[in-house]
Design a protein around this motif. Structure first.
Motif, PDB file in Angstrom:
ATOM      1  N   GLU A  20      52.343  58.411 132.704  1.00  0.00           N
ATOM      2  CA  GLU A  20      53.121  58.599 133.934  1.00  0.00           C
ATOM      3  C   GLU A  20      52.716  57.578 134.994  1.00  0.00           C
ATOM      4  OE1 GLU A  20      53.370  61.955 137.469  1.00  0.00           O
ATOM      5  OE2 GLU A  20      52.904  62.600 135.422  1.00  0.00           O
ATOM      6  N   GLU A  59      55.010  54.532 136.723  1.00  0.00           N
ATOM      7  CA  GLU A  59      55.160  54.336 138.165  1.00  0.00           C
ATOM      8  C   GLU A  59      54.789  52.914 138.576  1.00  0.00           C
ATOM      9  OE1 GLU A  59      54.261  57.578 141.091  1.00  0.00           O
ATOM     10  OE2 GLU A  59      53.103  58.335 139.393  1.00  0.00           O
ATOM     11  N   LYS A  75      57.241  50.221 140.626  1.00  0.00           N
ATOM     12  CA  LYS A  75      57.014  50.027 142.059  1.00  0.00           C
ATOM     13  C   LYS A  75      56.154  48.820 142.437  1.00  0.00           C
ATOM     14  CE  LYS A  75      57.643  54.934 143.076  1.00  0.00           C
ATOM     15  NZ  LYS A  75      57.055  56.155 143.680  1.00  0.00           N
ATOM     16  N   ASN A 119      46.276  56.698 142.854  1.00  0.00           N
ATOM     17  CA  ASN A 119      47.356  56.121 142.060  1.00  0.00           C
ATOM     18  C   ASN A 119      47.614  54.710 142.588  1.00  0.00           C
ATOM     19  OD1 ASN A 119      49.989  55.374 141.136  1.00  0.00           O
ATOM     20  ND2 ASN A 119      50.561  57.519 140.901  1.00  0.00           N
TER      21      ASN A 119
END
Length: 256
Positions: free
Chosen positions: A22, A26, A30, A217
């Motif tokens: 996951e 991302e 991004k 993250n």
């Protein structure tokens, strides 16, 4: 280009075992790219594998000061020779000194630090510097090697401490700059010209506000850019553009 990158992550960390895919998804959506930063031989190999598997990932190799007892000359040479063949290995690090945990004596840390700096000069690679409770010794050693260049990761000091190194080192600014009481970090960013700054998260560590206390993250680097823009009273777009240019320059990356 998205004009947003994370120059320092640790995707191999066990804390990502449940959601690594996951996180990678991302990142791909991004960010322009991330650099996985190693701590020892095993993590160096993992960083290289991620770089091979994902276009938007690059790798460093090397031994963290808290892992310097693992330093193996033959394995380091193996990694360095691989860097000649595989251009997505873009740095040596994170290397440096850590007097907080003191896993190894100071002189052992200094020896391992110097060895890796010398390798970086020999192989023309930038270095990623870790320094904790050891800033004076770190700067003193870096001044012994005027050909060394790279990034001062999570730099803890004042501008005056590092001014003499800014012609060849960038300052890595991460999530701690979003902390309300980080007055030293705020003052540093306000004083620094943007041309000396690169963005980082140190994921999964040092998570920025508003997620402080949770798993970090790489895409949270957005909050770092926003805080820098606020401190310097400039646009977020300018922060992203210039820091991305800096990251491309220091790592020698050319995005197609």
């Amino acid at each position: 280009m998205k004009n947003l990158v994370d120059t320092h992550i640790h995707l191999y960390d066990d804390s990502y075992n449940e959601n690594r895919d996951e996180i990678i998804n991302e990142i791909g959506k991004k960010l322009d790219f991330v650099v996985n930063i190693s701590c020892d031989y095993e993590s160096s190999k993992k960083c290289i594998e991620y770089a091979k598997n994902y276009d938007f990932m690059y790798a460093s190799i090397g031994y963290h000061p808290c892992d310097i007892s693992k330093y193996d000359e033959e394995k380091m040479e193996e990694l360095l020779k691989l860097s000649k063949e595989y251009k997505k290995i873009v740095a040596i690090g994170e290397i440096g000194l850590d007097y907080h945990w003191m896993n190894d004596p100071i002189e052992v840390q200094k020896l391992g630090f110097r060895k890796q700096i010398e390798k970086s000069i020999e192989y023309d690679l930038p270095i990623i510097i870790h320094t904790r409770d050891a800033l004076d010794d770190t700067i003193e050693i870096l001044k012994e090697y005027p050909k060394a260049r790279g990034i001062l990761h999570c730099y803890p000091g004042n501008l005056s401490d590092v001014e003499d190194l800014l012609d060849r080192f960038y300052i890595g600014v991460g999530g701690t700059v979003t902390f309300k009481n980080n007055h030293t970090g705020h003052k540093l960013v306000e004083s620094l010209d943007l041309k000396h700054i690169v963005l980082e998260t140190d994921s999964p560590y040092l998570t920025p506000v508003p997620y402080r206390g949770k798993q970090n993250n790489p895409v949270y680097v957005e909050f770092v850019a926003e805080k820098i823009a606020s401190l310097k009273n400039i646009s977020v777009e300018e922060v992203k553009r210039i820091t991305t240019e800096n990251a491309l320059r220091v790592y020698g990356i050319c995005l197609k």
